[in-house]
Motif scaffolding. Structure first.
Motif, PDB file in Angstrom:
ATOM      1  N   GLY A  59      -9.574  18.408  22.947  1.00 38.55           N
ATOM      2  CA  GLY A  59     -10.660  17.291  23.671  1.00 38.55           C
ATOM      3  C   GLY A  59     -11.982  17.416  23.172  1.00 38.55           C
ATOM      4  N   THR A  60     -11.978  17.876  21.986  1.00 35.98           N
ATOM      5  CA  THR A  60     -13.423  17.789  21.513  1.00 35.98           C
ATOM      6  C   THR A  60     -14.251  16.702  21.211  1.00 35.98           C
ATOM      7  OG1 THR A  60     -12.813  19.946  20.227  1.00 35.98           O
ATOM      8  CG2 THR A  60     -14.773  18.848  19.586  1.00 35.98           C
ATOM      9  N   THR A  61     -15.441  16.502  21.636  1.00 39.90           N
ATOM     10  CA  THR A  61     -16.434  15.227  21.454  1.00 39.90           C
ATOM     11  C   THR A  61     -16.880  15.350  19.990  1.00 39.90           C
ATOM     12  OG1 THR A  61     -16.576  14.875  23.841  1.00 39.90           O
ATOM     13  CG2 THR A  61     -18.080  13.865  22.235  1.00 39.90           C
ATOM     14  N   PHE A  62     -16.620  14.647  19.017  1.00 40.53           N
ATOM     15  CA  PHE A  62     -17.241  14.616  17.772  1.00 40.53           C
ATOM     16  C   PHE A  62     -18.643  14.259  17.717  1.00 40.53           C
ATOM     17  CE2 PHE A  62     -12.768  15.224  17.067  1.00 40.53           C
ATOM     18  CZ  PHE A  62     -12.854  16.409  16.103  1.00 40.53           C
ATOM     19  N   VAL A  63     -19.682  14.700  16.927  1.00 34.90           N
ATOM     20  CA  VAL A  63     -20.758  14.145  16.845  1.00 34.90           C
ATOM     21  C   VAL A  63     -20.715  13.098  15.560  1.00 34.90           C
ATOM     22  CG1 VAL A  63     -23.108  14.513  15.870  1.00 34.90           C
ATOM     23  CG2 VAL A  63     -22.145  15.973  17.309  1.00 34.90           C
ATOM     24  N   ILE A  64     -19.761  13.483  14.705  1.00 36.71           N
ATOM     25  CA  ILE A  64     -19.236  12.389  13.666  1.00 36.71           C
ATOM     26  C   ILE A  64     -17.831  12.679  13.536  1.00 36.71           C
ATOM     27  CG2 ILE A  64     -19.527  11.733  11.076  1.00 36.71           C
ATOM     28  CD1 ILE A  64     -22.354  12.977  11.141  1.00 36.71           C
ATOM     29  N   GLU A  65     -16.995  11.789  13.658  1.00 36.85           N
ATOM     30  CA  GLU A  65     -15.595  11.726  13.652  1.00 36.85           C
ATOM     31  C   GLU A  65     -15.312  12.400  12.311  1.00 36.85           C
ATOM     32  OE1 GLU A  65     -13.009  11.436  15.860  1.00 36.85           O
ATOM     33  OE2 GLU A  65     -14.029  11.166  17.513  1.00 36.85           O
ATOM     34  N   PRO A  66     -13.925  13.086  12.020  1.00 34.62           N
ATOM     35  CA  PRO A  66     -13.570  13.345  10.746  1.00 34.62           C
ATOM     36  C   PRO A  66     -13.203  12.051   9.900  1.00 34.62           C
ATOM     37  CG  PRO A  66     -12.189  14.608  12.498  1.00 34.62           C
ATOM     38  CD  PRO A  66     -13.249  13.645  13.062  1.00 34.62           C
ATOM     39  N   TYR A  67     -13.875  12.049   8.555  1.00 36.94           N
ATOM     40  CA  TYR A  67     -13.829  10.830   7.749  1.00 36.94           C
ATOM     41  C   TYR A  67     -13.854  11.317   6.341  1.00 36.94           C
ATOM     42  CZ  TYR A  67     -18.763  10.214   6.846  1.00 36.94           C
ATOM     43  OH  TYR A  67     -20.154  10.571   6.403  1.00 36.94           O
ATOM     44  N   VAL A  68     -13.630  10.496   5.293  1.00 44.21           N
ATOM     45  CA  VAL A  68     -13.811  10.842   3.914  1.00 44.21           C
ATOM     46  C   VAL A  68     -15.133  10.431   3.492  1.00 44.21           C
ATOM     47  CG1 VAL A  68     -13.156  10.442   1.802  1.00 44.21           C
ATOM     48  CG2 VAL A  68     -11.435  10.778   3.410  1.00 44.21           C
ATOM     49  N   ARG A  69     -16.015  10.935   3.037  1.00 43.01           N
ATOM     50  CA  ARG A  69     -17.264  10.616   2.405  1.00 43.01           C
ATOM     51  C   ARG A  69     -17.169  10.458   0.994  1.00 43.01           C
ATOM     52  NH1 ARG A  69     -22.763  13.769   2.456  1.00 43.01           N
ATOM     53  NH2 ARG A  69     -24.126  12.116   2.215  1.00 43.01           N
ATOM     54  N   PHE A  70     -17.868   9.398   0.315  1.00 38.86           N
ATOM     55  CA  PHE A  70     -17.687   9.266  -1.396  1.00 38.86           C
ATOM     56  C   PHE A  70     -16.538   9.130  -1.738  1.00 38.86           C
ATOM     57  CE2 PHE A  70     -21.292  12.763  -0.718  1.00 38.86           C
ATOM     58  CZ  PHE A  70     -22.336  11.699  -0.843  1.00 38.86           C
ATOM     59  N   ALA A  71     -15.658   8.388  -0.905  1.00 36.49           N
ATOM     60  CA  ALA A  71     -14.400   7.915  -1.232  1.00 36.49           C
ATOM     61  C   ALA A  71     -14.147   7.437  -2.821  1.00 36.49           C
ATOM     62  CB  ALA A  71     -13.485   6.979  -0.397  1.00 36.49           C
ATOM     63  N   GLY A  72     -13.476   7.819  -3.545  1.00 37.33           N
ATOM     64  CA  GLY A  72     -13.094   7.644  -5.019  1.00 37.33           C
ATOM     65  C   GLY A  72     -14.389   7.904  -5.847  1.00 37.33           C
ATOM     66  N   GLU A  73     -15.417   8.550  -5.313  1.00 37.41           N
ATOM     67  CA  GLU A  73     -16.688   8.907  -6.100  1.00 37.41           C
ATOM     68  C   GLU A  73     -16.667  10.515  -6.459  1.00 37.41           C
ATOM     69  OE1 GLU A  73     -19.943   7.175  -4.235  1.00 37.41           O
ATOM     70  OE2 GLU A  73     -19.144   5.479  -3.612  1.00 37.41           O
ATOM     71  N   THR A  74     -17.621  10.731  -7.180  1.00 36.61           N
ATOM     72  CA  THR A  74     -17.853  12.293  -7.511  1.00 36.61           C
ATOM     73  C   THR A  74     -18.200  12.650  -6.150  1.00 36.61           C
ATOM     74  OG1 THR A  74     -18.785  11.743  -9.702  1.00 36.61           O
ATOM     75  CG2 THR A  74     -19.542  13.789  -8.716  1.00 36.61           C
ATOM     76  N   GLY A  75     -17.812  13.924  -5.931  1.00 34.01           N
ATOM     77  CA  GLY A  75     -17.959  14.655  -4.395  1.00 34.01           C
ATOM     78  C   GLY A  75     -17.208  14.217  -3.332  1.00 34.01           C
ATOM     79  N   GLU A  76     -16.155  13.291  -3.570  1.00 28.71           N
ATOM     80  CA  GLU A  76     -15.322  13.102  -2.373  1.00 28.71           C
ATOM     81  C   GLU A  76     -14.964  14.132  -1.727  1.00 28.71           C
ATOM     82  OE1 GLU A  76     -12.227  10.091  -3.036  1.00 28.71           O
ATOM     83  OE2 GLU A  76     -10.832  11.650  -1.888  1.00 28.71           O
ATOM     84  N   GLN A  77     -15.301  13.878  -0.210  1.00 30.00           N
ATOM     85  CA  GLN A  77     -14.964  14.806   0.755  1.00 30.00           C
ATOM     86  C   GLN A  77     -14.687  14.398   2.265  1.00 30.00           C
ATOM     87  OE1 GLN A  77     -19.138  16.752   1.873  1.00 30.00           O
ATOM     88  NE2 GLN A  77     -19.584  15.949  -0.005  1.00 30.00           N
ATOM     89  N   GLN A  99     -15.832  20.010  -7.237  1.00 25.99           N
ATOM     90  CA  GLN A  99     -16.509  18.765  -6.733  1.00 25.99           C
ATOM     91  C   GLN A  99     -17.568  19.238  -5.613  1.00 25.99           C
ATOM     92  OE1 GLN A  99     -16.638  15.324  -8.044  1.00 25.99           O
ATOM     93  NE2 GLN A  99     -15.590  16.567  -9.610  1.00 25.99           N
ATOM     94  N   VAL A 100     -17.468  20.357  -5.499  1.00 27.13           N
ATOM     95  CA  VAL A 100     -18.625  20.963  -4.177  1.00 27.13           C
ATOM     96  C   VAL A 100     -19.930  21.049  -4.841  1.00 27.13           C
ATOM     97  CG1 VAL A 100     -19.060  22.935  -2.890  1.00 27.13           C
ATOM     98  CG2 VAL A 100     -16.478  22.408  -3.424  1.00 27.13           C
TER      99      VAL A 100
END
Length: 145
Positions: free
Chosen positions: A100-118, A141-142
């Motif tokens: 039941g955790t409330t996220f500040v930022i929900e899990p998502y993919v950042r930089f999709a298809g780009e350098t550093g995708e995470q 890519q870290v």
């Protein structure tokens, strides 16, 4: 003659954060996140954060939170966390949702298809400390620019 010694391990970090309730910290870090508890005293608890020494110190009272706009999200500063594998990230995200955790930022993919995708997600512990967990499909890519 070549050395047969193993390379030294990656240095582990030690981080201490303030909490306003050790009971709430024990529930969140021990039960919700599933961390192993180490030594403790009347005002602190050690945790094994994937091999890193993480300590919650009883210290009521907090300074106001600061946020930094990133990708249309208000990222809490300061924050800390781990870089996980993608399966471990997905497992933790599911565990947090089930709790039941409330996220500040929900899990998502950042930089999709780009350098550093995470993959990334942000949440707060019961004392308001911000945590970020992330995962890279390609570990090289870290630190990529």
């Amino acid at each position: 003659m070549p050395s047969s010694a193993s390379p030294p391990p990656i240095p582990r970090f030690h981080l201490a954060v303030p909490v306003d309730s050790l009971a709430a910290a024990r529930h969140f870090y021990g039960e919700t996140l599933g961390l192993e508890q180490g030594r403790s005293g009347d005002g602190w608890v050690d945790w094994n954060l994937h091999g890193h020494q993480f300590v919650t110190h009883l210290a009521p009272g907090r300074s106001p939170r600061v946020h930094n706009p990133v990708d249309g999200h208000d990222v809490p500063v300061p924050h800390f966390g781990l870089i996980l594998t993608v399966p471990a990230f997905q497992e933790l995200a599911a565990r947090l949702r089930d709790a039941g955790t409330t996220f500040v930022i929900e899990p998502y993919v950042r930089f999709a298809g780009e350098t550093g995708e995470q993959w990334t997600m942000f949440l707060l512990d019961p004392a308001g400390n911000a945590l970020e967990f992330k995962a890279f499909a390609d570990d090289s890519q870290v630190f990529a620019t």
